[in-house]
Design a protein around this motif. Structure first.
Motif, PDB file in Angstrom:
ATOM      1  N   MET A 165      -5.139  -6.783   5.145  1.00  0.00           N
ATOM      2  CA  MET A 165      -3.904  -6.497   4.172  1.00  0.00           C
ATOM      3  C   MET A 165      -4.335  -5.650   3.363  1.00  0.00           C
ATOM      4  SD  MET A 165      -1.474  -8.853   1.917  1.00  0.00           S
ATOM      5  CE  MET A 165      -0.481  -9.564   3.123  1.00  0.00           C
ATOM      6  N   ILE A 166      -3.537  -4.365   2.905  1.00  0.00           N
ATOM      7  CA  ILE A 166      -3.817  -3.569   1.867  1.00  0.00           C
ATOM      8  C   ILE A 166      -2.591  -3.393   0.958  1.00  0.00           C
ATOM      9  CG2 ILE A 166      -4.211  -1.017   1.447  1.00  0.00           C
ATOM     10  CD1 ILE A 166      -5.764  -0.950   3.968  1.00  0.00           C
ATOM     11  N   THR A 167      -2.896  -3.663  -0.342  1.00  0.00           N
ATOM     12  CA  THR A 167      -1.977  -3.422  -1.244  1.00  0.00           C
ATOM     13  C   THR A 167      -1.956  -1.925  -1.777  1.00  0.00           C
ATOM     14  OG1 THR A 167      -1.776  -5.685  -1.941  1.00  0.00           O
ATOM     15  CG2 THR A 167      -1.164  -4.028  -3.467  1.00  0.00           C
ATOM     16  N   LEU A 168      -1.062  -1.406  -1.646  1.00  0.00           N
ATOM     17  CA  LEU A 168      -0.838   0.144  -2.117  1.00  0.00           C
ATOM     18  C   LEU A 168       0.455   0.476  -2.742  1.00  0.00           C
ATOM     19  CD1 LEU A 168       0.978   1.421   0.106  1.00  0.00           C
ATOM     20  CD2 LEU A 168      -1.317   1.668   1.631  1.00  0.00           C
ATOM     21  N   ALA A 169       0.426   1.510  -3.477  1.00  0.00           N
ATOM     22  CA  ALA A 169       1.848   2.091  -4.159  1.00  0.00           C
ATOM     23  C   ALA A 169       2.067   2.947  -2.996  1.00  0.00           C
ATOM     24  CB  ALA A 169       1.364   2.606  -5.412  1.00  0.00           C
ATOM     25  N   PRO A 170       3.246   2.824  -2.554  1.00  0.00           N
ATOM     26  CA  PRO A 170       4.044   3.911  -1.426  1.00  0.00           C
ATOM     27  C   PRO A 170       4.177   5.275  -1.898  1.00  0.00           C
ATOM     28  CG  PRO A 170       5.675   2.007  -1.798  1.00  0.00           C
ATOM     29  CD  PRO A 170       4.399   1.655  -2.809  1.00  0.00           C
ATOM     30  N   GLU A 171       4.506   5.104  -3.196  1.00  0.00           N
ATOM     31  CA  GLU A 171       4.749   6.789  -3.716  1.00  0.00           C
ATOM     32  C   GLU A 171       3.517   7.445  -3.905  1.00  0.00           C
ATOM     33  OE1 GLU A 171       4.426   4.190  -7.535  1.00  0.00           O
ATOM     34  OE2 GLU A 171       4.844   3.814  -5.538  1.00  0.00           O
ATOM     35  N   VAL A 172       2.226   6.985  -3.760  1.00  0.00           N
ATOM     36  CA  VAL A 172       1.195   7.721  -3.863  1.00  0.00           C
ATOM     37  C   VAL A 172       0.307   7.806  -2.536  1.00  0.00           C
ATOM     38  CG1 VAL A 172       0.808   7.020  -6.334  1.00  0.00           C
ATOM     39  CG2 VAL A 172      -0.577   5.975  -4.495  1.00  0.00           C
ATOM     40  N   CYS A 173       1.088   7.266  -1.466  1.00  0.00           N
ATOM     41  CA  CYS A 173       0.486   7.518  -0.071  1.00  0.00           C
ATOM     42  C   CYS A 173       1.438   8.272   0.879  1.00  0.00           C
ATOM     43  CB  CYS A 173       0.173   6.280   0.463  1.00  0.00           C
ATOM     44  SG  CYS A 173      -1.172   5.292  -0.540  1.00  0.00           S
ATOM     45  N   LYS A 182      -0.424   1.440   9.544  1.00  0.00           N
ATOM     46  CA  LYS A 182       0.496   0.543  10.226  1.00  0.00           C
ATOM     47  C   LYS A 182      -0.090   0.626  11.610  1.00  0.00           C
ATOM     48  CE  LYS A 182       4.608   1.294  10.218  1.00  0.00           C
ATOM     49  NZ  LYS A 182       5.889   1.976  10.110  1.00  0.00           N
ATOM     50  N   GLN A 183      -0.695   1.738  12.089  1.00  0.00           N
ATOM     51  CA  GLN A 183      -0.995   1.557  13.647  1.00  0.00           C
ATOM     52  C   GLN A 183      -2.402   0.907  13.602  1.00  0.00           C
ATOM     53  OE1 GLN A 183       0.528   2.700  16.389  1.00  0.00           O
ATOM     54  NE2 GLN A 183       2.292   2.859  14.935  1.00  0.00           N
ATOM     55  N   ALA A 184      -3.081   0.849  13.003  1.00  0.00           N
ATOM     56  CA  ALA A 184      -4.214  -0.181  12.884  1.00  0.00           C
ATOM     57  C   ALA A 184      -4.316  -1.557  12.797  1.00  0.00           C
ATOM     58  CB  ALA A 184      -5.105   0.171  11.789  1.00  0.00           C
ATOM     59  N   GLY A 185      -2.753  -2.052  12.716  1.00  0.00           N
ATOM     60  CA  GLY A 185      -2.394  -3.331  12.649  1.00  0.00           C
ATOM     61  C   GLY A 185      -2.442  -3.977  11.489  1.00  0.00           C
ATOM     62  N   ILE A 186      -2.578  -3.340  10.200  1.00  0.00           N
ATOM     63  CA  ILE A 186      -3.000  -3.917   9.105  1.00  0.00           C
ATOM     64  C   ILE A 186      -1.638  -3.964   8.362  1.00  0.00           C
ATOM     65  CG2 ILE A 186      -3.986  -3.452   6.763  1.00  0.00           C
ATOM     66  CD1 ILE A 186      -6.253  -1.879   8.346  1.00  0.00           C
ATOM     67  N   ILE A 187      -1.418  -5.145   7.543  1.00  0.00           N
ATOM     68  CA  ILE A 187      -0.207  -5.500   6.765  1.00  0.00           C
ATOM     69  C   ILE A 187      -0.459  -4.548   5.688  1.00  0.00           C
ATOM     70  CG2 ILE A 187       1.213  -7.185   5.716  1.00  0.00           C
ATOM     71  CD1 ILE A 187      -0.426  -9.356   7.738  1.00  0.00           C
ATOM     72  N   ILE A 188       0.534  -3.826   5.335  1.00  0.00           N
ATOM     73  CA  ILE A 188       0.761  -3.141   4.176  1.00  0.00           C
ATOM     74  C   ILE A 188       1.920  -3.780   3.119  1.00  0.00           C
ATOM     75  CG2 ILE A 188       1.193  -0.976   3.103  1.00  0.00           C
ATOM     76  CD1 ILE A 188       1.154   0.405   5.842  1.00  0.00           C
ATOM     77  N   SER A 189       1.314  -4.035   1.847  1.00  0.00           N
ATOM     78  CA  SER A 189       1.893  -4.653   0.832  1.00  0.00           C
ATOM     79  C   SER A 189       2.005  -3.726  -0.400  1.00  0.00           C
ATOM     80  CB  SER A 189       1.257  -5.819   0.300  1.00  0.00           C
ATOM     81  OG  SER A 189       2.162  -6.697  -0.608  1.00  0.00           O
ATOM     82  N   ALA A 190       3.249  -3.423  -0.718  1.00  0.00           N
ATOM     83  CA  ALA A 190       3.557  -2.596  -1.861  1.00  0.00           C
ATOM     84  C   ALA A 190       3.312  -3.223  -3.199  1.00  0.00           C
ATOM     85  CB  ALA A 190       5.214  -2.197  -2.042  1.00  0.00           C
ATOM     86  N   GLY A 191       2.554  -2.447  -4.143  1.00  0.00           N
ATOM     87  CA  GLY A 191       2.105  -3.079  -5.379  1.00  0.00           C
ATOM     88  C   GLY A 191       1.687  -2.177  -6.268  1.00  0.00           C
ATOM     89  N   HIS A 192       1.264  -2.639  -7.465  1.00  0.00           N
ATOM     90  CA  HIS A 192       0.823  -1.695  -8.434  1.00  0.00           C
ATOM     91  C   HIS A 192       1.415  -0.415  -8.343  1.00  0.00           C
ATOM     92  CE1 HIS A 192      -2.146  -4.479 -10.243  1.00  0.00           C
ATOM     93  NE2 HIS A 192      -2.393  -4.907  -9.153  1.00  0.00           N
TER      94      HIS A 192
END
Length: 363
Positions: A165-173, A182-192
């Motif tokens: 899992m990776i927590t990231l801010a969608p507005e900066v990516c 996503k294609q790497a099969g990693i769960i993205i969580s929106a945070g900070h």
């Protein structure tokens, strides 16, 4: 314990319902049958409650071994011992915003733990560094940044099979970055994140499935700017984790979220440990951790999270157990093998007494 045995429960939470007077038949660590037993001819030992074991998708360390300060397999073994004591048989050790060297060392630590036979750790959760500086909280500002494609590809290649899992801010990516992860099969969580309601909703509609520690470190719900909290409440499918310790989130705010997000909210501990080295230092003060007198981390266990949900948030036992077991299994895409008491599933099970204290667990 023998390879073939039976557990008896007065109340058995299957992941779908709470059933009365059920026997669970287990063979070689796999559930092979669940059926009622005759209460008039009950066996000698009956547990008050039986449930799938807890799952913690965000925990930083235990027993004074914060993973980012001591990125080695010893820290993960300490986490396993700590978690199992409180009914958590699966967990994601987490590293907050940090240097490339620490993140890579954390990946190596998980690999080494697995080589040593460890099985509680499901992989690694990276919280940052691709977050919004305005909502960084205690994260290290100088390391927070928007990623490049090369940086992301190199990290994912090194952490293949480890990063869960990776927590990231969608507005900066940008969306290319999101798609690569996503294609790497990693769960993205929106945070900070300081995303607007519209930005957050767009991110959820485009495949970000969950949100990290609802309310904390994100754009709040306001009457003219619903923010990420509002987008999370209103979206039909996005999940969110929450820290039900009464410090990170007021218990009444947890109750509001439970009502807004039935079957989409799950508990995490976000727990740290006493640490006197590195950039993330924590001192225990009562039931929470502080740094220079400021709240810096949770002292929560998943068992206490469950009891808080029942006793302080006042939700029913079935929903509270789901928030600590079944729903995180769904979020982590492991609900085909754990998170349920069901035929052909792993017998990862906890047994509790009438006061909801843990008696024992199976893994």
């Amino acid at each position: 314990m023998p390879n073939d045995y039976v557990l008896y429960g007065r109340h058995v939470f299957t992941g779908n319902a709470l059933l009365n007077n059920q026997s669970i038949h287990i063979q070689n660590g796999i559930i092979n049958n669940i059926e009622p037993f005759d209460d008039a001819h009950s066996p000698q030992q009956i547990f008050d409650y039986i449930s799938p074991a807890f799952i913690d998708a965000q925990i930083y360390g235990a027993n004074e071994l914060l993973l980012s300060a001591f990125p080695n397999s010893k820290s993960i073994w300490a986490l396993q011992t700590h978690c199992k004591q409180w009914g958590t048989l699966h967990f994601l050790p987490t590293i907050a915003t940090n240097t490339k060297e620490i993140m890579y060392a954390g990946i190596d630590a998980v690999k080494q733990y697995w080589r040593e036979g460890g099985k509680g750790c499901l992989g690694l959760h990276l919280e940052g560094p691709w977050i919004n500086k305005e909502k960084r909280g205690a994260h290290i500002e100088s390391i927070v940044h928007s990623p490049t494609i090369t940086e992301v590809e190199e990290l994912l290649a090194y952490g293949k099979g480890v990063i869960k899992m990776i927590t990231l801010a969608p507005e900066v990516c940008n969306e290319t970055i999101i798609e690569i992860i996503k294609q790497a099969g990693i769960i993205i969580s929106a945070g900070h994140s300081n995303a607007s309601f519209e930005e957050a909703t767009h991110a959820f509609n485009n495949g970000i499935p969950t949100v990290t520690h609802l309310y904390n470190a994100m754009s709040p719900l306001s009457h003219r700017a619903p923010g990420m909290v509002g987008a999370t409440f209103l979206h039909p499918t996005v999940y969110a984790s929450i820290i039900p310790d009464g410090y990170h989130v007021h218990f009444e705010a947890v109750k509001i979220a439970c009502k807004q997000m039935p079957n989409r909210l799950f508990a995490i501990t976000d727990a740290v440990t006493t640490t006197h080295t590195g950039p993330y230092q924590h001192t225990l003060n009562g039931n929470k951790y502080e740094s220079n007198g400021i709240l810096s981390g949770s002292a929560l266990t998943m068992h206490q999270a469950f009891k808080n949900l029942v006793n302080r948030v006042n939700i029913n036992i079935t929903d509270a157990l789901a928030m600590c077991s079944t729903i995180p299994a769904k979020v982590l895409k492991l609900d085909d093998e754990i998170g349920y008491i069901k035929k052909n599933y792993k017998a990862n099970i906890i047994m509790l007494n009438s006061e909801l204290n843990i008696i024992s667990c199976l893994d």
